[in-house]
Motif scaffolding. Structure first.
Motif, PDB file in Angstrom:
ATOM      1  N   VAL A   8       0.839  -1.205   0.000  1.00 53.93           N
ATOM      2  CA  VAL A   8       0.000   0.000   0.000  1.00 53.93           C
ATOM      3  C   VAL A   8       0.870   1.250   0.000  1.00 53.93           C
ATOM      4  O   VAL A   8       0.638   2.195  -0.766  1.00 53.93           O
ATOM      5  N   HIS A   9       1.893   1.266   0.839  1.00 50.57           N
ATOM      6  CA  HIS A   9       2.723   2.465   0.946  1.00 50.57           C
ATOM      7  C   HIS A   9       3.608   2.659  -0.275  1.00 50.57           C
ATOM      8  O   HIS A   9       3.948   3.800  -0.610  1.00 50.57           O
ATOM      9  N   ARG A  10       3.965   1.590  -0.971  1.00 47.42           N
ATOM     10  CA  ARG A  10       4.676   1.756  -2.240  1.00 47.42           C
ATOM     11  C   ARG A  10       3.784   2.483  -3.240  1.00 47.42           C
ATOM     12  O   ARG A  10       4.230   3.369  -3.969  1.00 47.42           O
ATOM     13  N   THR A  11       2.515   2.110  -3.272  1.00 48.69           N
ATOM     14  CA  THR A  11       1.587   2.768  -4.193  1.00 48.69           C
ATOM     15  C   THR A  11       1.343   4.215  -3.792  1.00 48.69           C
ATOM     16  O   THR A  11       1.130   5.078  -4.653  1.00 48.69           O
ATOM     17  N   MET A  12       1.393   4.513  -2.497  1.00 44.09           N
ATOM     18  CA  MET A  12       1.222   5.895  -2.043  1.00 44.09           C
ATOM     19  C   MET A  12       2.281   6.818  -2.633  1.00 44.09           C
ATOM     20  O   MET A  12       2.076   8.029  -2.748  1.00 44.09           O
ATOM     21  N   ALA A  13       3.439   6.251  -3.021  1.00 44.39           N
ATOM     22  CA  ALA A  13       4.510   7.049  -3.603  1.00 44.39           C
ATOM     23  C   ALA A  13       4.078   7.706  -4.913  1.00 44.39           C
ATOM     24  O   ALA A  13       4.718   8.659  -5.371  1.00 44.39           O
ATOM     25  N   LEU A  14       2.999   7.205  -5.534  1.00 49.29           N
ATOM     26  CA  LEU A  14       2.535   7.759  -6.804  1.00 49.29           C
ATOM     27  C   LEU A  14       1.763   9.064  -6.624  1.00 49.29           C
ATOM     28  O   LEU A  14       1.376   9.691  -7.612  1.00 49.29           O
ATOM     29  N   MET A  15       1.525   9.473  -5.404  1.00 53.53           N
ATOM     30  CA  MET A  15       0.851  10.749  -5.161  1.00 53.53           C
ATOM     31  C   MET A  15       1.900  11.852  -5.195  1.00 53.53           C
ATOM     32  O   MET A  15       2.888  11.813  -4.468  1.00 53.53           O
ATOM     33  N   ALA A  16       1.675  12.815  -6.063  1.00 54.84           N
ATOM     34  CA  ALA A  16       2.721  13.795  -6.368  1.00 54.84           C
ATOM     35  C   ALA A  16       2.994  14.772  -5.241  1.00 54.84           C
ATOM     36  O   ALA A  16       4.049  15.396  -5.195  1.00 54.84           O
ATOM     37  N   THR A  17       2.057  14.932  -4.323  1.00 53.72           N
ATOM     38  CA  THR A  17       2.250  15.885  -3.228  1.00 53.72           C
ATOM     39  C   THR A  17       1.936  15.202  -1.907  1.00 53.72           C
ATOM     40  O   THR A  17       1.271  14.176  -1.858  1.00 53.72           O
ATOM     41  N   THR A  18       2.416  15.792  -0.830  1.00 51.92           N
ATOM     42  CA  THR A  18       2.113  15.288   0.498  1.00 51.92           C
ATOM     43  C   THR A  18       1.025  16.126   1.136  1.00 51.92           C
ATOM     44  O   THR A  18       1.034  17.364   1.039  1.00 51.92           O
ATOM     45  N   SER A  19       0.077  15.478   1.781  1.00 50.76           N
ATOM     46  CA  SER A  19      -0.993  16.218   2.458  1.00 50.76           C
ATOM     47  C   SER A  19      -0.438  17.055   3.602  1.00 50.76           C
ATOM     48  O   SER A  19      -1.088  17.996   4.060  1.00 50.76           O
ATOM     49  N   LEU A  20       0.776  16.730   4.058  1.00 48.22           N
ATOM     50  CA  LEU A  20       1.388  17.483   5.151  1.00 48.22           C
ATOM     51  C   LEU A  20       1.833  18.877   4.713  1.00 48.22           C
ATOM     52  O   LEU A  20       2.235  19.685   5.549  1.00 48.22           O
ATOM     53  N   ALA A  21       1.766  19.154   3.399  1.00 48.39           N
ATOM     54  CA  ALA A  21       2.111  20.483   2.908  1.00 48.39           C
ATOM     55  C   ALA A  21       0.979  21.481   3.141  1.00 48.39           C
ATOM     56  O   ALA A  21       1.196  22.695   3.062  1.00 48.39           O
ATOM     57  N   ALA A  22      -0.222  20.988   3.447  1.00 51.17           N
ATOM     58  CA  ALA A  22      -1.350  21.886   3.698  1.00 51.17           C
ATOM     59  C   ALA A  22      -1.125  22.666   4.987  1.00 51.17           C
ATOM     60  O   ALA A  22      -0.583  22.140   5.971  1.00 51.17           O
ATOM     61  N   GLU A  23      -1.542  23.907   4.986  1.00 46.34           N
ATOM     62  CA  GLU A  23      -1.316  24.775   6.140  1.00 46.34           C
ATOM     63  C   GLU A  23      -1.948  24.183   7.413  1.00 46.34           C
ATOM     64  O   GLU A  23      -3.128  23.834   7.428  1.00 46.34           O
ATOM     65  N   GLY A  24      -1.143  24.048   8.443  1.00 44.83           N
ATOM     66  CA  GLY A  24      -1.619  23.556   9.728  1.00 44.83           C
ATOM     67  C   GLY A  24      -1.725  22.059   9.827  1.00 44.83           C
ATOM     68  O   GLY A  24      -1.945  21.516  10.916  1.00 44.83           O
ATOM     69  N   ARG A  25      -1.550  21.345   8.697  1.00 41.70           N
ATOM     70  CA  ARG A  25      -1.736  19.897   8.725  1.00 41.70           C
ATOM     71  C   ARG A  25      -0.652  19.192   9.542  1.00 41.70           C
ATOM     72  O   ARG A  25      -0.936  18.213  10.236  1.00 41.70           O
ATOM     73  N   GLY A  26       0.582  19.685   9.459  1.00 44.15           N
ATOM     74  CA  GLY A  26       1.671  19.051  10.189  1.00 44.15           C
ATOM     75  C   GLY A  26       1.429  19.019  11.685  1.00 44.15           C
ATOM     76  O   GLY A  26       1.577  17.966  12.333  1.00 44.15           O
ATOM     77  N   GLN A  27       1.029  20.144  12.241  1.00 45.98           N
ATOM     78  CA  GLN A  27       0.764  20.230  13.675  1.00 45.98           C
ATOM     79  C   GLN A  27      -0.365  19.284  14.076  1.00 45.98           C
ATOM     80  O   GLN A  27      -0.272  18.564  15.080  1.00 45.98           O
ATOM     81  N   ASN A  28      -1.435  19.278  13.275  1.00 41.73           N
ATOM     82  CA  ASN A  28      -2.569  18.402  13.583  1.00 41.73           C
ATOM     83  C   ASN A  28      -2.192  16.932  13.450  1.00 41.73           C
ATOM     84  O   ASN A  28      -2.631  16.092  14.243  1.00 41.73           O
ATOM     85  N   ALA A  29      -1.377  16.613  12.433  1.00 43.87           N
ATOM     86  CA  ALA A  29      -0.965  15.219  12.222  1.00 43.87           C
ATOM     87  C   ALA A  29      -0.165  14.707  13.414  1.00 43.87           C
ATOM     88  O   ALA A  29      -0.339  13.558  13.848  1.00 43.87           O
TER      89      ALA A  29
END
Length: 218
Positions: free
Chosen positions: A150-171
């Motif tokens: 599953v995580h190998r396939t996740m590599a095909l997503m071009a961006t990380t959701s952690l780039a969204a404002e405030g997402r890192g802190q919430n994660a």
């Protein structure tokens, strides 16, 4: 920018890591001779690695060329459904089977990752490391194998959701809740906390994709 040459890794791992960190993105063409030069290996292991990645649907054909595959909206949704269930199960099993040492490592990861909040790419790497540690703490080799896929396939997503404002802190707050449940031996709580974490990540990614769609001409 060329990926660093890491002789202790095989060609498959080198190419997969390059896709994972965004050196090669969905739609990019992978040329056997260029990869061999970049990674400092012969063309035979590169050819074998490309065939393996194509078999796993991480690469696709465009005429005679191999390109990094991309995920459709439906494929991404399906992937998150599977990821949510498998990761939740891993957390539930970790609450039952994780050693004290494994729990301390998870707790340390959450604490250390706070220093990365201003670097989404470094935080994304740390996030993968955290999830992998939860998988290992489940002490179920078959589940770990499926999650690796599953995580190998996740590599095909071009961006990380952690780039969204405030997402890192919430994660990180969500990671903390997961670790607390595992530490308490609360399997149901760990399952729910990790599934909620994946749900929020999926929603964030959908929002990011919606913005990117709005910027594209009709």
């Amino acid at each position: 920018m060329k990926p660093a040459k890491l002789p202790n890794k095989d060609a498959y791992d080198l190419i997969l890591e390059a896709i994972d960190v965004g050196t090669y993105r969905p739609g990019d063409r992978l040329v056997e001779s260029e990869l061999a030069e970049q990674f400092g290996v012969s063309r035979t292991p590169i050819r074998e690695a490309l065939q393996r990645l194509e078999t796993q649907s991480l690469l696709t054909r465009d005429g005679r060329s191999l390109i990094v595959a991309s995920l459709s909206h439906d494929q991404m949704a399906e992937l998150y459904v599977v990821r949510s269930e498998l990761e939740g199960l891993a957390a539930r099993l970790a609450a039952r089977h994780a050693t004290e040492e494994e729990v301390r490592v998870l707790r340390a990861m959450v604490d250390e990752d706070r220093a990365l909040l201003n670097d989404p790419h470094a935080l994304a790497r740390a996030n993968r490391r955290f999830h992998k540690q939860v998988h290992l703490a489940s002490h179920n080799r078959y589940l770990v194998q499926q999650l690796d896929l599953v995580h190998r396939t996740m590599a095909l997503m071009a961006t990380t959701s952690l780039a969204a404002e405030g997402r890192g802190q919430n994660a990180l707050a969500e990671h903390n809740a997961i670790v607390s449940a595992i530490e308490a031996g609360d399997g149901d709580g760990a399952y729910a906390a990790l599934k909620s974490h994946i749900s929020v990540a999926f929603e964030t990614r959908l929002r990011l994709d919606a913005v990117s769609y709005a910027d594209k001409p009709l």
